[in-house]
Every structure is written in C-alpha cells, then in structure tokens.
Design a protein around this motif. Structure first.
Motif, PDB file in Angstrom:
ATOM      1  N   PHE A   1       0.826  -1.202   0.000  1.00  0.00           N
ATOM      2  CA  PHE A   1       0.000   0.000   0.000  1.00  0.00           C
ATOM      3  C   PHE A   1       0.867   1.262   0.000  1.00  0.00           C
ATOM      4  CE2 PHE A   1      -2.827   3.115   2.209  1.00  0.00           C
ATOM      5  CZ  PHE A   1      -3.833   3.158   1.249  1.00  0.00           C
ATOM      6  N   VAL A   2       1.932   1.237   0.816  1.00  0.00           N
ATOM      7  CA  VAL A   2       2.865   2.369   0.852  1.00  0.00           C
ATOM      8  C   VAL A   2       3.530   2.559  -0.510  1.00  0.00           C
ATOM      9  CG1 VAL A   2       5.075   3.152   1.796  1.00  0.00           C
ATOM     10  CG2 VAL A   2       3.298   2.294   3.327  1.00  0.00           C
TER      11      VAL A   2
ATOM     12  N   GLU B   1       3.353   5.926  -2.837  1.00  0.00           N
ATOM     13  CA  GLU B   1       4.537   6.652  -3.314  1.00  0.00           C
ATOM     14  C   GLU B   1       4.494   6.836  -4.829  1.00  0.00           C
ATOM     15  OE1 GLU B   1       7.583   4.179  -1.695  1.00  0.00           O
ATOM     16  OE2 GLU B   1       7.907   5.495   0.035  1.00  0.00           O
ATOM     17  N   GLU B   2       4.035   5.803  -5.558  1.00  0.00           N
ATOM     18  CA  GLU B   2       3.932   5.922  -7.020  1.00  0.00           C
ATOM     19  C   GLU B   2       2.899   6.972  -7.409  1.00  0.00           C
ATOM     20  OE1 GLU B   2       2.974   2.002  -8.225  1.00  0.00           O
ATOM     21  OE2 GLU B   2       5.010   1.194  -7.922  1.00  0.00           O
ATOM     22  N   ASN B   3       1.779   7.012  -6.702  1.00  0.00           N
ATOM     23  CA  ASN B   3       0.736   7.996  -7.017  1.00  0.00           C
ATOM     24  C   ASN B   3       1.181   9.414  -6.661  1.00  0.00           C
ATOM     25  OD1 ASN B   3      -0.971   5.990  -7.933  1.00  0.00           O
ATOM     26  ND2 ASN B   3      -2.026   5.747  -5.971  1.00  0.00           N
TER      27      ASN B   3
ATOM     28  N   GLU C   1      -0.678  12.860  -7.935  1.00  0.00           N
ATOM     29  CA  GLU C   1      -2.094  12.557  -7.760  1.00  0.00           C
ATOM     30  C   GLU C   1      -2.509  12.841  -6.324  1.00  0.00           C
ATOM     31  OE1 GLU C   1      -3.302   8.695  -8.993  1.00  0.00           O
ATOM     32  OE2 GLU C   1      -1.940   8.641 -10.714  1.00  0.00           O
ATOM     33  N   THR C   2      -3.747  13.290  -6.164  1.00  0.00           N
ATOM     34  CA  THR C   2      -4.307  13.474  -4.831  1.00  0.00           C
ATOM     35  C   THR C   2      -4.925  12.156  -4.388  1.00  0.00           C
ATOM     36  OG1 THR C   2      -4.785  15.801  -5.244  1.00  0.00           O
ATOM     37  CG2 THR C   2      -5.971  14.735  -3.424  1.00  0.00           C
ATOM     38  N   ILE C   3      -4.500  11.699  -3.221  1.00  0.00           N
ATOM     39  CA  ILE C   3      -4.981  10.402  -2.728  1.00  0.00           C
ATOM     40  C   ILE C   3      -5.942  10.658  -1.575  1.00  0.00           C
ATOM     41  CG2 ILE C   3      -4.305   8.178  -1.750  1.00  0.00           C
ATOM     42  CD1 ILE C   3      -1.519   8.667  -2.958  1.00  0.00           C
ATOM     43  N   GLU C   4      -7.195  10.312  -1.792  1.00  0.00           N
ATOM     44  CA  GLU C   4      -8.219  10.496  -0.769  1.00  0.00           C
ATOM     45  C   GLU C   4      -8.671   9.134  -0.237  1.00  0.00           C
ATOM     46  OE1 GLU C   4     -10.397  14.645  -2.117  1.00  0.00           O
ATOM     47  OE2 GLU C   4     -11.302  12.724  -2.706  1.00  0.00           O
ATOM     48  N   LEU C   5      -8.864   9.087   1.064  1.00  0.00           N
ATOM     49  CA  LEU C   5      -9.338   7.869   1.708  1.00  0.00           C
ATOM     50  C   LEU C   5     -10.648   8.156   2.431  1.00  0.00           C
ATOM     51  CD1 LEU C   5      -5.972   6.647   3.346  1.00  0.00           C
ATOM     52  CD2 LEU C   5      -6.857   6.114   1.062  1.00  0.00           C
TER      53      LEU C   5
END
Length: 704
Positions: free
Chosen positions: A344-345, A349-351, A356-360
């Motif tokens: 997941f980490v 890191e790739e995103n 890219e904005t990573i939303e959870l």
C-alpha cells in the motif's frame, strides 16, 4: 520420513523430558514401580507397534499395564507413524466408577469433537467382552519428525485442556473418580529408573550410558556460559566449536578449515553473532538506543530513531524462529498484513510521484488526504483544508488489524481504537486500515515456505507474541559470542536485561519476565533458544573481580594451559624443536609464573602450536611470551629473569664515577652507581646456538 521404533521412542522421550525441564510439566512414561523395572522409555514395545505416556493418575485400576488416559504413538512401519489419545473404561470393581467413567467420556468427547480440525477419527469399543475404551486418532502421514511433533503438540494441548476442563466443570458428578495430575516426584522416579537402566541403551544401539540425559541437563543449565583462563589457552578458538554444537552441528568428521567455513556461514545466516566487549560498549549498542539516521537525500535534515542493538536483534530473530515453528493463524495474519501495508505504501509513493491526490474514506462518510510518507515509513494523513497531520504506523495498524476482524462492527472508533493503541488519530487509522483491506494487496501466490521475511515483518510478528506463545517451543538455536566479556561495564551494557537472561526467566518458562525498554517502550523478554557464550582473560581481570550479577547468571568453564596439546596438535613433530621439548618448556615457565604471581597469569599453549622450528620459536618468545611477562611483572626484569633465565639478557656492570648523578643534598647515590642494568636481547637476532643455550638454561639443563 523413515525411522526405527527405538529412534522414534527416544525422540519423543527427549521432547517430553525437555518440556519437563523447561516448563515443569511432569509426565509418566511407565507405570512399573521399582527402578529395575524401567527397562524401556515407555509402556509398549516394538512388537506391539505402539507406546504411550500420560499426564494423569487415578485411584482405580484397569487390566492394561499402563495409565488409562494416555497419548499413544503407533508405528505400523518405518514410514507410517500416527498419534492419538486413548482412555480405557473397563474398571472391574464398583459399578459407580464405571458409571462415572461413562459420564466423563460423554462430556469429554462432546467438547473435543467440536474443536478438532484435521484428519482425526474417534473410535469407541462396543463389545462388553473386551476392554472398553475410546480413542481420538490422527490419520495423517507426516514428512518429518519435527512436522509430526508440531502437529502433535497442538493436539496434545487440545486434549489436555479439555480433559482437565471436563474434570473441573463436572467434578460434582464424578464423586467416585479421583483423577489427578501426575506429581513431580512420580515423574522424577520414572526418569531416575530410566537413567539407571544402562542395559537398555546397549540393547537398542543407543548410547551405552546416560550421557544424553546429562547433556540435556547441561544444555538447559548452560544457556549462559563463560570460558575463562589466561591468554593463549584457546578460549576464542573453543567458542566456535561450542557455538556450532549449540546449533546442533556435528563436527566430529570436520577439519578445522571446514569448521571455520561452517562458522562463517552461520554468521552470514544470522544464527551466530560475534562481538567483543570494551570500555566504550554501552546499553545503546547492545540493547537499543537513539541514533542519528543518514538522510536519504542530500540536504535533508538528520533525524534520530530508536535503533535496536546486537542482542535485541538476535533475540528478535530467535523469537521469530519460534513463531515460525508454530505457524499460527495469528502469526500469518501479522505477516500478511505487513506485506499488505508495504504494498500500500509503495502504491501511495507511485501515485504521489505522479502528483495525484490520494483520498481515503472515513467511517462517517467523509474524506482524508494522504500527505506523504515519512522517513520512518509512516503514512501521513491530514483533513482537507487543514494543516494538522497525523502519522499512521505499521505497528499500530497491525494491532488494530488483529483486534478488529470487521471495521463495520465498530461503533465508537475513538474509544475502541484507544483501548488497543492509545492516541487520538482514530479517524486516520481507520481510514488507512479500511483502504488496505479493500485493496486486498496480500499476494497469495508466494508459498509460505519460500516467502522472504523482511526485518520489519519479523519485528511485527515478535511484537504480536504473548507469553504463552513461547511455551513448549524449542525453535532454532541462536548464539551470541561475547569475547573479552569482562572488559566491558556489564551492568551498563546489559542494564535491566541482566535478570532476563537467567534460564528460568526466559520466555516460555513459568517464571518468565518481560520488561518495558526505556527508549522504544517495547515489552521485551529473552527467548529460550538464545545461547550466550563469553570469554574472559583472567590475566586482564580475575573471576573474583567480575560483576557479581553476571557471575550468578553464567556457568564458568576453566580453560587452563594444556602443554600436552603441543605434542598432539602442534606443527612441531612430536612437540620437539632441535632437542627442545616444547611442552616441558611451557610447564617450566608456568610453574615459575604461578609461584611468583598466580595461575591466572600463566602462558597458554596456543603460542607454541604454530611453531615448526627455531625461527618460529624465536618469534613466539620475542612477540608473544616476553611482552606478556613484561606486562605481568611491570618491567621488573629481576622477576622476568627468574622465569626465563639470564641468557635472554644483556647484563651491564656500569661502574661509573661517583659524580655521575647530579648533586642532591643529603642523598647518597653511591649504591645506585654500582647498580646493574638489564637489557632484554632481541631474541630473533640471537644465533640458533645461543638461543638453544638460553632455552636449556631456562630449563636448568647443562650443555656440553
């Protein structure tokens, strides 16, 4: 797997004996009272194709020659070995006892049936004309003894737990039965009988004495051992052999070069760690400490982390070995989650690299944003439009993953999460854990037996272990060799762990202790499969001066000089060099040193083992022996001369004028003017003839 009846019988007995010595669990392998009657390890025989033992005794007797409630091993052939549990019910006395036995059987089997998993079969006798019994048998074939024992240990725990629980919960119904645990004195009596029966060992081609029992006792008592003696007696040399033997390596047919190669391989594999204590060695080096970490990129600030020391790292490796032996669901879950977190980490890191904005998603339907990955490997979370950030660590998330199988069942995440990990980042932790589970990034394609475990995986598994997870485990042995153990400040280096290294304080024992470490706040204990082997130079500091706390927790093995080895193991033929018997030479030197000082300052035999001729003997005297004597006697050439003789000295009679010294009022310098001055010769520059003459003079031999 192919094995003989006798070998397997001994294997099982050693396992039971080991458990008794480590965990204090008494057992009965025979029911014959009278020491001479213990003519085998167990009831049963090769002809009957089975043997058994029990943890219980009772007040009623049956027609079988051993305990009614027993664990049974059946050996149909060298490749067919099975195990099970058997309880006989054919009491020929009070009918009330028979009724109670039937009640017990019904209650016990009802409990066990619900918990058994795997290939097991329950069988009961039905004919009244034969002995009544019931059995719970495993019908699985195994590839190795260790695999069988691992499976059997789980089965044995299940049976024992439910057997005792049935007795306890229905005790009021069994008024006519007195089933109890085997007592220590009964177990000791049984073991003593087997120890004394040396005839059985001879008949079964096992060792014709009881040394294996003593070896096992020594193994238990000598987890912590120190070899002590004067310089050159082979202390460090022997630690290699002892360490490899602790790893159960057979060295009997190996050359010294092969032994050293094997030793290096074990170091590379992490099974042996070698270190040397010194005055600068500290708790932070040995256990854990705060250390600076080199920045990953130039210009980044230096950060500080809690870094594990050599002993803590070895204990983690050893504990992980025990966890792998168990291969429990809990252990595999920790490993699977660790891999999922890492994956997941990596995806984050790739995103982030692609901007890219990573939303959870959060539990209440909102969103949080991944802000980055810290240098410690934590996932940094923040709420949209706000500056505050919250780190989410693998360690904490792993605990939550183990505690909550379904995140949807959590009603109050603040309260429930805080009860597991503390802190106030409940929303951030829930969001990351939920995202990892939804991604399902654990790869099931890698077989467990070839799976590569990272250091972080091992740490996570060990942190998840409880005290009871160490019980009845042996694991692969690990060895720490500490050279010159008395040269360090032992109290400072070991700290609170000086108590934890005791055998009975090791994890898995009834008196096991864990302590909370000061820097990481981790709970830490020493596993039972870690050996500590130290060496101590008695010329540097005597045994009596060693830290008392250390002395009480180690067994000591003296390593005195052995001149006879020069003749048998040295390079000089028969231990002779130009008519000089090297062993006699060393004995003369050591007798004089012991008279002038003590035995702790003698000279070791190893300085002579590599000597082949006069050239090598000269080098040994010039570079090894004489410097040691100068150190021992603090430059007192008179005493050095009493050891090696006058032929190694240039003695100058300096008769000088009385006005040689500067004038000093009221001090008579005339005796000093007549004083002799001693100079040690450069031995390597002596002629062979003069050197041999000096050696004969040392031994008070006259030369023609």
């Amino acid at each position: 797997m192919e094995i003989t009846f006798n070998t397997f019988e001994r294997f099982v007995f050693d396992k039971l004996y080991f458990n008794y010595k480590t965990n204090g669990t008494p057992f009965l392998s025979r029911k014959s009272w009278g020491l001479k009657n213990f003519n085998r390890y167990f009831q049963g025989s090769e002809n009957s194709k089975y043997f058994g033992y029990s943890y219980w005794e009772q007040n009623y007797q049956i027609r079988v020659p051993f305990n009614p409630a027993s664990f049974i091993f059946t050996i149909n052939s060298p490749t067919e070995i099975y195990f099970g549990f058997q309880h006989y019910l054919d009491y020929k006395g009070d009918v009330k006892v028979v009724e109670d036995l039937e009640l017990f059987k019904t209650a016990f089997l009802a409990t066990v049936k619900a918990k058994l998993t795997g290939d097991f079969k329950i069988k009961q006798s039905k004919k009244a004309s034969v002995q009544k019994y019931f059995t719970v048998d495993c019908i699985t074939a195994f590839d190795s003894l260790e695999q069988l024992w691992t499976s059997f240990s789980k089965f044995e725990d299940l049976i024992k737990t439910n057997f005792n629980e049935t007795l306890r919960t229905t005790e009021a119904n069994f008024k006519n039965l007195e089933i109890r645990q085997v007592k220590n004195k009964e177990c000791e009596y049984c073991i003593e009988g087997i120890k004394k029966n040396t005839e059985f060992f001879r008949l079964t081609n096992l060792k014709p004495d009881i040394s294996n029992f003593h070896d096992m006792d020594d193994k238990m008592k000598n987890l912590n051992k120190i070899l002590y003696g004067p310089p050159g007696t082979g202390k460090t040399y022997n630690t290699i052999n002892i360490a490899l033997e602790a790893l159960e390596e057979d060295l009997s047919n190996l050359t010294r070069d092969q032994v050293n190669d094997l030793f290096e391989k074990k170091i590379e594999a992490g099974r042996i760690v070698f270190t040397t204590f010194h005055q600068s060695m500290s708790y932070e080096d040995f256990i854990e400490g705060i250390k600076p970490i080199e920045p990953s990129q130039e210009g980044d600030p230096v950060i500080y982390r809690v870094v594990d020391g050599i002993f803590k790292m070895l204990c983690i490796e050893a504990s992980f070995s025990l966890a792998k032996e168990e291969e429990s669901v809990a252990t595999e879950n920790v490993l699977d989650f660790s891999l999922a977190f890492d994956n997941f980490v990596q995806e984050i890191e790739e995103n982030l690299a692609s901007e890219e904005t990573i939303e959870l998603a959060t539990k209440n339907g909102g969103k949080v944003v991944v802000d980055g990955i810290s240098q410690q490997g934590n996932i940094i979370i923040k709420h949209p439009g706000k500056d505050n950030t919250y780190p989410v660590s693998k360690q904490r998330l792993s605990k939550l993953h183990a505690a909550f199988s379904d995140l949807a069942d959590i009603n109050n995440i603040d309260q429930e999460f805080r009860s597991i990990i503390g802190g106030s980042n409940s929303t951030a932790n829930w969001s990351v854990l939920n995202a990892i589970r939804k991604n399902n990034l654990v790869s099931k394609e890698v077989p467990k037996e070839i799976r590569k475990y990272s250091w972080d995986d091992k740490v996570q598994v060990v942190k998840s272990l409880k005290k009871e997870d160490y019980k009845r485990k042996i694991g692969e042995p690990y060895v720490l060799i500490v050279d010159e153990i008395n040269r360090g400040n032992v109290s400072q280096i070991f700290g609170e762990l000086i108590t934890l290294i005791e055998e009975d304080k090791r994890l898995g024992n009834p008196e096991a202790i864990r302590v909370q470490l000061p820097y990481s706040k981790d709970w830490f204990g020493v596993p039972p499969n870690v050996y500590i082997i130290g060496t101590m130079n008695t010329a540097d500091r005597s045994v009596e001066a060693l830290d008392m706390a250390l002395r009480r927790r180690f067994s000591f093995t003296e390593m005195p000089p052995k001149p006879e080895l020069i003749r048998t193991e040295g390079k000089a033929e028969n231990g002779m060099v130009d008519g000089i018997e090297l062993s006699a030479l060393l004995e003369n030197i050591n007798k004089r040193i012991e008279k002038l000082l003590d035995k702790d300052h003698m000279i070791g035999h190893s300085y002579f083992l590599s000597v082949e001729g006069l050239k090598g003997l000269k080098a040994a005297f010039q570079n090894k022996i004489v410097p040691l004597l100068q150190e021992y006697f603090f430059g007192d050439y008179g005493k050095i001369g009493l050891v090696i003789g006058s032929k190694f000295f240039d003695i100058k009679d300096n008769y000088l004028d009385e006005d040689f010294f500067a004038p000093f009022e009221d001090y008579d310098s005339s005796p000093l003017v007549e004083r002799k001055v001693y100079h040690l010769k450069n031995i390597q520059e002596m002629s062979d003839e003069l050197f041999v003459e000096a050696l004969n003079n040392l031994q008070r031999k006259t030369t023609n």
